[in-house]
Write an enzyme that holds these catalytic residues in place. Structure first.
Site, short mmCIF file in Angstrom:
data_model
loop_
_atom_site.label_atom_id
_atom_site.label_comp_id
_atom_site.label_asym_id
_atom_site.label_seq_id
_atom_site.Cartn_x
_atom_site.Cartn_y
_atom_site.Cartn_z
N CYS A 53 0.84 -1.20 0.00
CA CYS A 53 0.00 0.00 0.00
C CYS A 53 0.88 1.25 0.00
O CYS A 53 1.37 1.67 1.05
CB CYS A 53 -0.94 0.01 1.21
SG CYS A 53 -2.06 1.43 1.23
N CYS A 92 -0.64 4.12 2.03
CA CYS A 92 -0.50 3.93 3.48
C CYS A 92 0.93 4.20 3.96
O CYS A 92 1.14 4.83 4.99
CB CYS A 92 -0.87 2.50 3.87
SG CYS A 92 -2.45 1.91 3.23
N ASP A 93 1.90 3.69 3.21
CA ASP A 93 3.28 3.65 3.71
C ASP A 93 4.27 4.54 2.97
O ASP A 93 5.37 4.80 3.46
CB ASP A 93 3.80 2.20 3.65
CG ASP A 93 2.93 1.23 4.44
OD1 ASP A 93 2.35 1.66 5.46
OD2 ASP A 93 2.83 0.06 4.04
#
Length: 348
Positions: free
Chosen positions: A146, A149-150
């Protein structure tokens, strides 16, 4: 299988991530006495869902310094329990929507519920090659599924990164990563992308993106700090193997919604995502709601999942009120308390 213990509730929730626990908090605060099945390594992932596979979560409100994914899911769970949700670490094996109350079965319990909230999530697909493992490998040490997300994490800033995939998601993730990485490689097995023409053009026009068509990844290797340092990739036409020095690798090859256990009882799309009424969490069966990534193939974020969990609980509460299924909210007597489990659920 022995005789199942049977419980009744107004609201049964299946799932363990932000959607499930937000639904549980709202339902419990409405005194609906929800029962939640969080699963036992359901879909190969610990209770808590995809967040348990990430390290620092920096985009969930309320945690300005960030929080570990597993710690955040522990807080979700604790808040659900605080308001009276009864949680079972059991995986749902079968559901029966043929009549109300609906029946939900695990290997130990059968729950009869007038409404059901499905928040089982979706699992990011990964490729399995040397160096991608969680114990022996670089998962969460440079490898992720992701980018949104990261990708903004310090370890991915001003360093070369790679994305594996060829669809719109791969283009979107590569473009997102150009904000942080010094260079972004897109690695694709075929000699053309599946992505829409407009997304391909955006990616190909970005000077930070380089495409490796007809390449497969053979191995991920690390540095002395135990973090990802590079990839061994192979040209599928010449069979030449090259060393690609990158400090981040992101899989963008799709997700699989955790909906197979429903056995087609709810309407879903071709990929298995549960279809809901626009602007709602209502499914094709009255009193059944879907929240989180099991019905969201676009955003797939913890915060959007939590929002739909709230929606599902409120819609379930309204349904119960409209159809006269509201449980008596009066506190049980002392004698009744002594005859019930620790949180007052009736056994049949």
């Amino acid at each position: 299988m022995g005789q199942l213990e049977t419980l009744t509730t107004s609201v049964c929730i299946i799932g363990s991530g932000p959607a499930a626990h937000t639904a549980a908090v709202y339902a419990a605060r409405a005194e609906l006495r929800p029962i939640l099945f969080e699963g036992w390594l359901a879909n190969g992932i610990a209770a808590g869902g995809q967040l348990t596979t990430t390290t620092d979560v920096e985009n969930f409100p309320g945690f300005p310094d960030g929080i570990m994914g597993a710690e955040l899911t522990d807080k979700f769970r604790a808040q659900s329990k605080r308001f009276g949700t009864r949680i079972f670490s059991e995986t749902v094996e079968d559901v029966d929507f043929s009549q109300r109350p609906f029946k939900v079965k695990t290997d130990s319990h059968q729950v009869e519920a007038n409404t059901l909230i499905i928040a089982t999530g979706a699992v990011a697909k990964r490729l399995a090659f040397k160096g991608t493992g969680e114990t022996i490998g670089f998962w969460n040490k440079g490898i992720s599924a992701c980018a949104v997300c990261d990708g903004a994490a310090p370890m991915f800033r001003k360093v070369p990164l790679a994305v594996i995939g060829g669809g719109d998601s791969a283009m979107e993730e590569a473009l997102f990563l150009t904000r942080y990485g010094s260079k972004v490689y897109i690695i694709h097995r075929r000699d053309e992308f599946r992505a829409s023409k407009i997304m391909q053009k955006r990616a190909l026009d970005n000077p930070k993106i380089e495409v490796l068509y007809s390449h497969s990844t053979l191995e991920a290797y690390g540095n002395e700090k135990g973090r990802l340092a590079g990839l061994k990739v192979q040209d599928l036409k010449s069979n030449d193997i090259k060393d690609l020095q990158v400090n981040g690798l992101f899989f963008a090859i799709g997700h699989e919604p955790a909906s197979k256990f429903l056995k087609g009882q709810l309407k879903s799309d071709a990929d298995g995502y549960i279809l809901t009424t626009p602007g709602s969490t209502k499914t094709s069966i009255d009193g059944v709601y879907a929240a989180g990534d099991v019905q969201d193939k676009k955003f797939r974020q913890a915060i959007t999942a939590a929002g739909t969990g709230c929606m599902a609980a409120l819609e379930a509460e309204h349904f119960l009120q409209e159809h006269g299924f509201q449980q008596d909210k009066a506190e049980p007597t002392t004698a009744e308390n002594e005859a019930l489990p620790d949180n007052g659920y009736a056994l049949l």
